[in-house]
Design an enzyme around this catalytic site. Structure first.
Site, PDB file in Angstrom:
ATOM      1  N   ASP A 160       0.866  -1.178   0.000  1.00 17.95           N
ATOM      2  CA  ASP A 160       0.000   0.000   0.000  1.00 17.95           C
ATOM      3  C   ASP A 160       0.906   1.234   0.000  1.00 17.95           C
ATOM      4  OD1 ASP A 160      -2.317   1.632   0.355  1.00 17.95           O
ATOM      5  OD2 ASP A 160      -1.857   1.723   2.496  1.00 17.95           O
TER       6      ASP A 160
ATOM      7  N   ILE B 145      -0.744   1.013 -14.227  1.00 17.39           N
ATOM      8  CA  ILE B 145      -2.086   0.646 -14.679  1.00 17.39           C
ATOM      9  C   ILE B 145      -3.109   1.204 -13.701  1.00 17.39           C
ATOM     10  CG2 ILE B 145      -1.954  -1.592 -13.498  1.00 17.39           C
ATOM     11  CD1 ILE B 145      -3.641  -2.759 -15.818  1.00 17.39           C
TER      12      ILE B 145
END
Length: 1131
Positions: free
Chosen positions: A418, A736
């Protein structure tokens, strides 16, 4: 009776009814048993569970049988139980039952003590919780309040709690000490969040006295208990037919702590095993390490080999019995069935004799070693930080919650991280903002207040029909769920669910728009020192799915206004379609791109005026939806969506979240170590790319393959195109976004993974928590590599639990991730040490433990098989019973345990200097079958040598002393036993890379145990069940040949092993050997900080290749021949 009560507790009730104040609500299909107000007799008849907290696995009565049942679920324990049974049958066992009973009992006892200790600690924690006392209201007067233990609280009781009290059961909030009926609680024990959350008492009971509360009549109909902490649907029905809807904002959960409220009243609706806290206390997903799977295969392989030996021995026993059945000197029946009977009998005999080829104590040693390895991780000072714990500053370290995966850390190939709170500090600072197309660089210095006060400021200069700066500041001050608190200096401090909200409130304060107080439903904002009141009409809270927050307010002028903030990907679709908005949107888009390029977190700010009739219509629909007991959340969300549109765009905020200390160096180290690092975040693409550059995940020279597609077809086309243009060895990073990732994972996962395999680092932006887990699952599905996920928040839990290894960070937003993880660390930079140091050492240690355990047992006990060829497969044992009994639990137990705790192949400083050593360890496959077979090959040779060296010694010299004492099998056994045990100890001492004082002590204690047993058996008659070596010491120790025999056996057995190791190091060196030798000869310059990787030295004509990244780039290192140095690394 217990079964009957359980059925009562779980039964489902059907009820009908309508929503609040009227008819027409959908009937409640299924619900919990109704809880009656002030009617303990009726509640007791339902059979609600008690409030007793019990997290232990065992009781005093069930401990022994249940623990034995758990242990005998393991195949190895069942195997040794079968051996015990065989040795207890004298007709087929040549050994005393003690030889198998004592070792088996030792293994079971050690495991039992470990389980018992852990369960006792759980019992003590339960006892503390159950013994806490709380006030239960029994009547209208103050003296009617009685102290009651937590375990004795019942469903339907009315409790009175005080500030700092723990909520003992799930209870509906009836009244508080505040006029507005609000109660603030801390839920860190539930969800790990340390911020305060507001809860609202029921409207009908707010302000009621104790006397009035005990006079309430009615029933609470709740939903079936479920583990969701953030949902609750129920309603109260009164005798007059009135019905009131209840939601999660009225329910105080067990484990929460009352804060900022002097006292509260509440009625218990869920108790004991039905509370949400209890329903969430589930065992984490079971994870098995690669070493355990390899160990199981090793055990199976050795078992098959053993069975071959058993079948061969029993078959030859039957053959020999048939061939010699007519001999005159043999007693017994002379018939055709006797050889078959002998073969069958000897099958069980040799099954028991050769059972010790599988090391009995290995599993216990393995478990204890992993436990100690985990303790070393927690004691590591380099993984500790100074933190405020219980009001005191102290050094705190990591938590090792799953020791099963210690060695798996050294096998990690993919890291999924994260961003916010994991790579960054999660300390949000309001940095910049854009209002009406104008960027303000210093809003925290009061820049916006000065703009408002300036006579030159024209709010309509850019065509705005409102005051953009004022509405912007009002949005910051009002659109949040923060709670203002006064500290000792009478300064306002904000408690909020996220640091972003605190940063926004502080930005408003810096410009003299101070949210100072909340009085019931009124929010008080001091605007330039003048208090203004805003009545809260509705709050649509932020969720990861909504990605926005809205608040409906009634201003002091009486009009209704809605403020909203959220991610631009969501907010831009909710704007009113006007030329003014279109013009401002074009400016804000540019500013968002600029802020993202600086690595700042952005939010779009908007508002709208709501006509009174639209608000009334929304309120009616909202009340109707919130009264539903089924599908309430979906219905409420649908109603909210109807009003959350048509906003006027004000501007956007830019908040800075700085990187944690050491993050760039840590990520660079991990990439150099050959790992793939994926950063998965919800930020904008430009923000994510900027963070990637800052933390060295990508470099300015890295070619970025950006995949942004709206359709599945475009996604496939783009992925294929990027794969085609990839060049071997090219420095490529993949970026992406979330929508594209949806198409890639659902329809083109194979293409996506193929493209990802070319990239050393991947950034996934604009992703949801669910997509985080899906990415990890996709990698696991297409590769056999070990994955590791690291995060700090509740939105990372699914990702953490999906990976092979989950690592949580103790974050500022709470400890949800840390509590759900296998390992919990303090900062991201500690991950490098956890993986490359502790993981490496655990893998090396466990590998030696497993290989050496199989070696020592096969080298020692395979002698029994060779002996069978000389006793005509009669099943006679070669060793003394106590030597068999104590071999695993005393003679060879300590040495492998200390090695599994203290061994180091290379020094920690070398690992830091050469991160490539991590990937080289994976390629060496130290757990592979070839390495195990090498050890078993030496075990096979040594067992042959042990037996036949003794056989030849006594064959040549039958008379062993001047007194004419002749050889016999037990003397032969003593010679072989003592020489074999000494050789086995020397083998591991020579093999280990790190000699420590503890290793020496363990060897000496092991040999001392042999001597003590030898002395006791020699001088105490019948001390051993077989009494085979009585008076053995005077006979053996008086023979000079014994000392010469032992010396020669040890020397000849060890020399081939030493030669093999020498040839390995000299002609086929592995990377760690070269690094070890360079370190030992002081040829590594640790002061050179210019590069993390220096040259490796090796012998002439030898080169070593270290893979620097997952790409095809490699570094080939050569140097002149090394000087000869010592063979051991420093401890």
């Amino acid at each position: 009776m217990l079964r009957r009560k359980r059925k009562l507790r779980l039964r489902k009730h059907r009820a009908g009814g309508s929503g609040s104040g009227g008819e027409g609500a959908a009937p409640v299909e299924e619900s919990y048993a109704p809880v009656m107000f002030n009617d303990p007799e009726a509640n007791s008849q339902v059979g609600f569970p008690s409030n007793l907290i019990r997290t232990t696995k065992y009781t005093l009565l069930t401990f022994l049988p249940k623990n034995l049942f758990e242990q005998y679920r393991r195949a190895t324990n069942l195997y040794f139980l079968l051996v015990v049974i065989i040795t207890c049958i004298p007709q087929i066992s040549p050994m005393s039952p003690v030889t198998s009973i004592l070792p088996t009992a030792f293994v079971l006892l050690v495991t039992m003590l470990k389980e018992g200790y852990e369960d006792f600690r759980r019992y003590q924690a339960d006892k503390i919780v159950n013994s806490q006392t709380f006030d239960i209201v029994k009547g209208p007067e103050e003296e009617d309040i009685h102290k009651t233990k937590s375990s004795e609280i019942k469903t339907g009781d009315i409790l009175k709690l005080y500030k700092e009290d723990r909520v003992p059961a799930d209870m509906l909030l009836l009244n508080t000490s505040r006029v507005d009926g609000v109660c603030h609680v801390e839920t860190s024990q539930l969800d790990g969040e340390t911020n305060l959350k507001p809860f609202q008492s029921l409207g009908f009971s707010t302000g009621k006295t104790q006397k009035e509360l005990v006079e309430i009549k009615g029933k609470v109909t709740s939903e079936i208990p479920d583990p969701s902490l953030y949902t609750y649907r129920a309603r109260i029905e009164f005798p007059d037919g009135q019905k009131i809807s209840i939601n999660q904002k009225n329910l105080l959960l067990q484990g929460a702590k009352v804060r900022n409220t002097d006292w509260v009243y509440g009625i218990v609706v869920y108790a004991g095993i039905h509370t949400k806290l209890s329903l969430n206390q589930r065992n984490p997903p079971s994870k098995v390490s690669s070493s355990e799977r390899v160990l199981n295969r090793f055990v199976l392989g050795v078992f098959i080999f053993k069975m071959c030996c058993v079948v061969l021995s029993s078959t030859l026993a039957g053959v020999w019995e048939r061939e010699s059945s007519g001999a005159w000197y043999l007693l017994g029946p002379d018939n055709e069935t006797f050889p078959k009977t002998t073969a069958l009998k000897n099958f069980f005999t040799y099954f028991a004799l050769l059972s010790y080829l599988i090391p009995m104590s290995l599993m216990v040693t393995f478990e204890v070693a992993k436990l100690i390895q985990g303790m070393f991780m927690e004691w590591d000072n380099e993984m500790k930080l100074e933190s405020l714990e219980n009001g005191k500053l102290q050094m705190v370290g990591m938590n090792c919650k799953t020791t099963n995966l210690n060695d798996e850390l050294a096998m990690v190939k993919y890291i999924f991280s994260d961003k916010t709170g994991t790579l960054t500090e999660n300390k949000m600072e309001f940095s910049k903002c854009s209002i009406d197309g104008i960027i303000y660089d210093k809003p925290m210095d009061g820049e916006l207040e000065r703009v408002l006060s300036s006579p030159k400021y024209d709010p309509h200069a850019n065509g705005a029909t409102f005051n953009p700066v004022e509405e912007f500041l009002l949005n910051l001050a009002l659109c949040h769920t923060a709670v203002p608190e006064r500290n000792k200096n009478d300064e306002i401090e904000y408690q909020a669910q996220s640091p972003d909200e605190v940063a926004l409130c502080l930005a408003a304060c810096a410009n003299n728009f101070v949210f100072s107080e909340q009085r019931g439903k009124d929010m008080i904002v001091n605007i330039k020192g003048v208090p203004a009141s805003f009545q809260v009409l509705g709050v649509m809270e932020f969720t990861s799915a909504r990605r926005r927050m809205s608040i409906l307010l009634r201003t002091s002028r009486g009009n209704v206004r809605m403020y909203c903030k959220g991610a631009d990907s969501v907010m831009m679709d909710l704007l009113e379609d006007t030329p003014e908005n279109a013009k401002r949107k074009a400016k804000v888009d540019k500013d968002l791109l600029y802020f993202s390029g600086l690595g700042l977190r952005t939010l779009v700010i908007a508002y709208k005026d709501v006509p009174e009739e639209i608000y009334r219509d929304w309120q009616s629909k909202y009340n109707e939806a919130s009264n539903e007991l089924n599908n309430r959340e979906k219905l409420v969300e649908k109603v909210n969506d109807e009003i959350e549109k048509g906003f006027k765009l004000i501007g956007c905020t830019a908040i800075e979240d700085k990187l944690q200390q050491g993050v760039p160096e840590a990520i660079h180290f991990l990439l150099e170590a050959g790992l793939y690092v994926w950063v998965i975040t919800g930020d904008k693409q430009d923000t994510a790319i900027n963070i990637g550059l800052s933390c060295k995940l990508i470099t300015p020279t890295t070619r970025l393959a950006k995949i942004n597609c709206e359709t599945a077809e475009a996604c496939q086309e783009t992925l294929t195109k990027e794969i085609e243009i990839m060049k071997p060895g090219e420095d490529v990073g993949l970026v992406i976004d979330g929508p594209t990732l949806t198409h890639a994972l659902a329809l083109h996962s194979a293409l996506f993974m193929r493209l990802a395999s070319f990239c050393h680092s991947i950034i996934c932006c604009r992703v949801t928590p669910l997509q985080k887990a899906q990415v990890v699952a996709c990698v696991r599905r297409y590769t056999s590599a070990i994955t590791l996920s690291i995060g700090d928040g509740a939105n990372d839990v699914s990702m953490i639990q999906t990976a092979h290894i989950g690592v949580g960070i103790f974050g500022r937003e709470g400890t949800q991730a840390a509590r759900a993880s296998d390992y919990a660390i303090r900062q991201f930079r500690h991950l490098t040490r956890l993986v490359t140091v502790h993981g490496r050492y655990s893998l090396v240690r466990n590998a030696i433990l497993i290989k050496y355990s199989f070696y020592k047992n096969m080298a020692y006990f395979l002698v029994q098989f060779w002996f069978a060829f000389f006793n005509r497969f009669s099943g006679m044992t070669f060793y003394d019973d106590f030597f068999i009994t104590f071999f695993n639990i005393f003679f060879t137990f300590l040495v492998p345990l200390f090695i599994a705790c203290l061994e180091k192949d290379i020094n920690e400083a070398v690992i830091k200097k050469y991160p490539q050593s991590y990937s080289s360890l994976q390629r060496n496959n130290i757990f592979g079958l070839p390495r195990l077979f090498a050890w078993l090959f030496f075990a096979f040779l040594h067992s042959l040598f042990f037996f036949f060296s003794g056989y030849l010694y006594f064959f040549v010299n039958d008379v062993v002393d001047v007194g004419g004492y002749t050889n016999h099998v037990w003397l032969h056994s003593l010679y072989v036993s003592l020489a074999a045990i000494i050789t086995i100890q020397l083998m591991v001492v020579i093999y280990v890379k790190t000699w420590t004082g503890w290793l020496l002590v363990s060897v000496l204690l092991s040999l001392l145990a042999v001597v003590v047993d030898f002395i006791l058996e020699s001088f105490i008659p019948n001390f051993s069940p077989s009494n085979k070596i009585y008076w053995g010491i005077p006979i053996v120790m008086s023979q000079p040949g014994f000392y010469l025999y032992t010396l020669i056996v040890c020397f000849i057995a060890i020399v081939p092993f030493v030669i093999a190791r020498y040839c390995h190091r000299q002609f086929f060196p592995e990377a760690w050997m070269i690094l070890q030798e360079k370190f030992s000869t002081n040829k590594i310059d640790f002061m050179d900080e210019g590069t993390e990787m220096g040259p490796l030295g090796t012998s002439a004509s030898t080169s070593v290749s270290f893979v620097s990244t997952p790409s095809t780039t490699s570094v080939n290192i050569q140097e002149d021949p090394l000087d000869k140095g010592k063979d051991k690394s420093d401890d």
